[in-house]
Design a protein around this motif. Structure first.
Motif, PDB file in Angstrom:
ATOM      1  N   LYS A   1       6.084   1.704 -10.938  1.00 12.25           N
ATOM      2  CA  LYS A   1       5.526   2.963 -10.437  1.00 12.25           C
ATOM      3  C   LYS A   1       4.008   2.992 -10.570  1.00 12.25           C
ATOM      4  CE  LYS A   1       5.878   5.390 -14.883  1.00 12.25           C
ATOM      5  NZ  LYS A   1       6.530   6.500 -15.616  1.00 12.25           N
ATOM      6  N   HIS A   2       3.426   1.995 -11.222  1.00 13.16           N
ATOM      7  CA  HIS A   2       1.994   2.003 -11.497  1.00 13.16           C
ATOM      8  C   HIS A   2       1.205   1.492 -10.286  1.00 13.16           C
ATOM      9  CE1 HIS A   2       2.837   3.089 -15.586  1.00 13.16           C
ATOM     10  NE2 HIS A   2       3.650   2.051 -15.702  1.00 13.16           N
TER      11      HIS A   2
ATOM     12  N   ALA B   1       0.854  -1.191   0.000  1.00 13.48           N
ATOM     13  CA  ALA B   1       0.000   0.000   0.000  1.00 13.48           C
ATOM     14  C   ALA B   1       0.891   1.242   0.000  1.00 13.48           C
ATOM     15  CB  ALA B   1      -0.925  -0.008   1.199  1.00 13.48           C
ATOM     16  N   VAL B   2       0.612   2.143  -0.921  1.00 18.79           N
ATOM     17  CA  VAL B   2       1.434   3.350  -1.075  1.00 18.79           C
ATOM     18  C   VAL B   2       0.921   4.457  -0.173  1.00 18.79           C
ATOM     19  CG1 VAL B   2       2.329   5.040  -2.717  1.00 18.79           C
ATOM     20  CG2 VAL B   2       1.844   2.705  -3.490  1.00 18.79           C
TER      21      VAL B   2
ATOM     22  N   THR C   1      -7.555   2.978  -0.436  1.00 23.41           N
ATOM     23  CA  THR C   1      -6.215   2.395  -0.370  1.00 23.41           C
ATOM     24  C   THR C   1      -5.618   2.249  -1.762  1.00 23.41           C
ATOM     25  OG1 THR C   1      -6.911   1.151   1.578  1.00 23.41           O
ATOM     26  CG2 THR C   1      -4.842   0.493   0.521  1.00 23.41           C
ATOM     27  N   ILE C   2      -4.415   2.799  -1.934  1.00 21.83           N
ATOM     28  CA  ILE C   2      -3.699   2.731  -3.204  1.00 21.83           C
ATOM     29  C   ILE C   2      -2.531   1.771  -3.047  1.00 21.83           C
ATOM     30  CG2 ILE C   2      -2.389   4.025  -4.916  1.00 21.83           C
ATOM     31  CD1 ILE C   2      -5.363   4.808  -4.797  1.00 21.83           C
ATOM     32  N   VAL C   3      -2.469   0.752  -3.908  1.00 19.67           N
ATOM     33  CA  VAL C   3      -1.406  -0.249  -3.838  1.00 19.67           C
ATOM     34  C   VAL C   3      -0.649  -0.285  -5.160  1.00 19.67           C
ATOM     35  CG1 VAL C   3      -2.689  -1.664  -2.171  1.00 19.67           C
ATOM     36  CG2 VAL C   3      -2.884  -2.143  -4.624  1.00 19.67           C
ATOM     37  N   THR C   4       0.556  -0.824  -5.109  1.00 23.03           N
ATOM     38  CA  THR C   4       1.327  -1.008  -6.336  1.00 23.03           C
ATOM     39  C   THR C   4       0.701  -2.128  -7.168  1.00 23.03           C
ATOM     40  OG1 THR C   4       2.815  -2.559  -5.223  1.00 23.03           O
ATOM     41  CG2 THR C   4       3.474  -0.235  -5.259  1.00 23.03           C
ATOM     42  N   LYS C   5       0.752  -1.989  -8.480  1.00 21.26           N
ATOM     43  CA  LYS C   5       0.128  -2.999  -9.343  1.00 21.26           C
ATOM     44  C   LYS C   5       0.849  -4.333  -9.304  1.00 21.26           C
ATOM     45  CE  LYS C   5      -2.612  -0.428 -12.678  1.00 21.26           C
ATOM     46  NZ  LYS C   5      -2.872  -0.161 -14.116  1.00 21.26           N
ATOM     47  N   ASP C   6       2.155  -4.309  -8.965  1.00 17.05           N
ATOM     48  CA  ASP C   6       2.881  -5.577  -8.896  1.00 17.05           C
ATOM     49  C   ASP C   6       2.935  -6.131  -7.480  1.00 17.05           C
ATOM     50  OD1 ASP C   6       4.662  -3.846  -7.680  1.00 17.05           O
ATOM     51  OD2 ASP C   6       6.313  -4.197  -9.079  1.00 17.05           O
TER      52      ASP C   6
ATOM     53  N   GLY D   1      17.892   1.853  -8.273  1.00 18.20           N
ATOM     54  CA  GLY D   1      17.124   0.766  -8.857  1.00 18.20           C
ATOM     55  C   GLY D   1      15.663   0.741  -8.446  1.00 18.20           C
ATOM     56  N   MET D   2      15.150   1.889  -7.989  1.00 19.61           N
ATOM     57  CA  MET D   2      13.764   1.972  -7.535  1.00 19.61           C
ATOM     58  C   MET D   2      13.000   2.969  -8.399  1.00 19.61           C
ATOM     59  SD  MET D   2      14.413   1.742  -3.424  1.00 19.61           S
ATOM     60  CE  MET D   2      15.594   0.525  -2.795  1.00 19.61           C
ATOM     61  N   HIS D   3      11.721   3.184  -8.069  1.00 22.46           N
ATOM     62  CA  HIS D   3      10.847   3.958  -8.943  1.00 22.46           C
ATOM     63  C   HIS D   3      10.047   4.973  -8.136  1.00 22.46           C
ATOM     64  CE1 HIS D   3      11.611   1.129 -12.269  1.00 22.46           C
ATOM     65  NE2 HIS D   3      11.687   0.243 -11.291  1.00 22.46           N
ATOM     66  N   VAL D   4       9.955   6.195  -8.664  1.00 24.33           N
ATOM     67  CA  VAL D   4       9.113   7.230  -8.065  1.00 24.33           C
ATOM     68  C   VAL D   4       7.661   6.985  -8.470  1.00 24.33           C
ATOM     69  CG1 VAL D   4       8.590   9.696  -8.026  1.00 24.33           C
ATOM     70  CG2 VAL D   4      10.970   8.929  -8.088  1.00 24.33           C
TER      71      VAL D   4
END
Length: 269
Positions: free
Chosen positions: A226-227, A88-89, A236-241, A172-175
């Protein structure tokens, strides 16, 4: 991500920044209490209750409680903190699920005190966490720290956002680009929007880092994509992966002497 003209950015006077600092101290106290309570077996509902009690004690109004959703049919936000666990972001709703060893949890909260707002977020490790998650927390915190330092030498936000984006990518990470920081003052969300990356829209509508501007700077960083997507609760917003993300935030004022963090504990002025 077009931003309206600079004319609607509300610059704050030194007196007003001082009043915002008082709100920021209450937010810092609340997050310090969260740090103490966020252990294996605790619940995010318990963390929410603890923060609500601190706000009541200071006669401060929670900024998040009953905040309206932009999505039709979704209830207003039901808590005083956002509690976002693992993938969860942002905007996680507190619940009674016990936190487990190895979780990471982002806590975002804010309050209004005497008419002025403070807003801040931290991401915490619950017990021992993986090396990958430990590095995620470190990189996200360092991204926030470097952005505040850079404000002291940069004239425009695009310069700062570029530094943030490059640092995250170098690790190696994503905004996360779907959600950005914001201006803050009498209202939690004021102009301008404050992205953690550079876009054509930002270059066209850049933000001059002049004394009196107050920004809620909040990098959100993901291990994988990042999606993001919203869960069925509408908040709740979560990463798609479904890989982990982290979130750190401070309310920061530009002054003639450089950036001033308004959401530090009182002894760190």
């Amino acid at each position: 991500m077009l931003r309206p003209s600079r004319s609607i950015i509300k610059l704050k006077s030194p007196r007003e920044i001082g009043l915002m600092r008082e709100a920021g101290k209450v937010v810092a106290e609340a997050l310090a209490r969260v740090r103490e309570l966020a252990v294996p077996g605790a619940t995010t509902a318990e963390l929410n209750d603890a923060v609500a009690e601190i706000f009541r004690r200071h006669d401060a109004t929670p900024l998040f409680l009953n905040y309206p959703s932009p999505t039709k049919g979704v209830r207003p936000f039901p808590a005083v903190i956002c509690a976002s666990v693992n993938d969860a972001v942002v905007h996680g709703i507190p619940n009674r699920r016990p936190l487990q060893e190895g979780d990471i949890i982002s806590i975002d909260t804010g309050c209004r005190l005497n008419g002025w707002c403070g807003d801040s977020a931290i991401t915490l490790a619950i017990g021992a966490v993986s090396e990958e998650h430990r590095k995620l927390l470190q990189v996200t915190q360092e991204t926030l720290d470097l952005s505040i330092r850079a404000m002291g030498r940069c004239q425009y936000w695009s310069e700062v956002a570029g530094l943030m984006e490059r640092y995250v990518k170098s690790q190696g990470m994503h905004v996360i680009e779907k959600f950005v920081g914001h201006g803050i003052g009498r209202d939690m969300h004021e102009e301008p929007q404050v992205p953690n990356f550079v876009s054509k829209a930002l270059r066209r509508n850049d933000i001059r880092l002049e004394p009196g501007i107050v920004l809620a700077i909040e990098p959100m960083v993901a291990l994988g994509t990042k999606h993001v997507k919203a869960l069925a609760d509408g908040w709740t917003i979560v990463t798609k992966d479904n890989r982990a993300a982290a979130h750190f935030e401070h309310t920061v004022a530009m002054t003639p002497d450089g950036p001033r963090i308004l959401t530090l504990p009182p002894d760190q002025d």
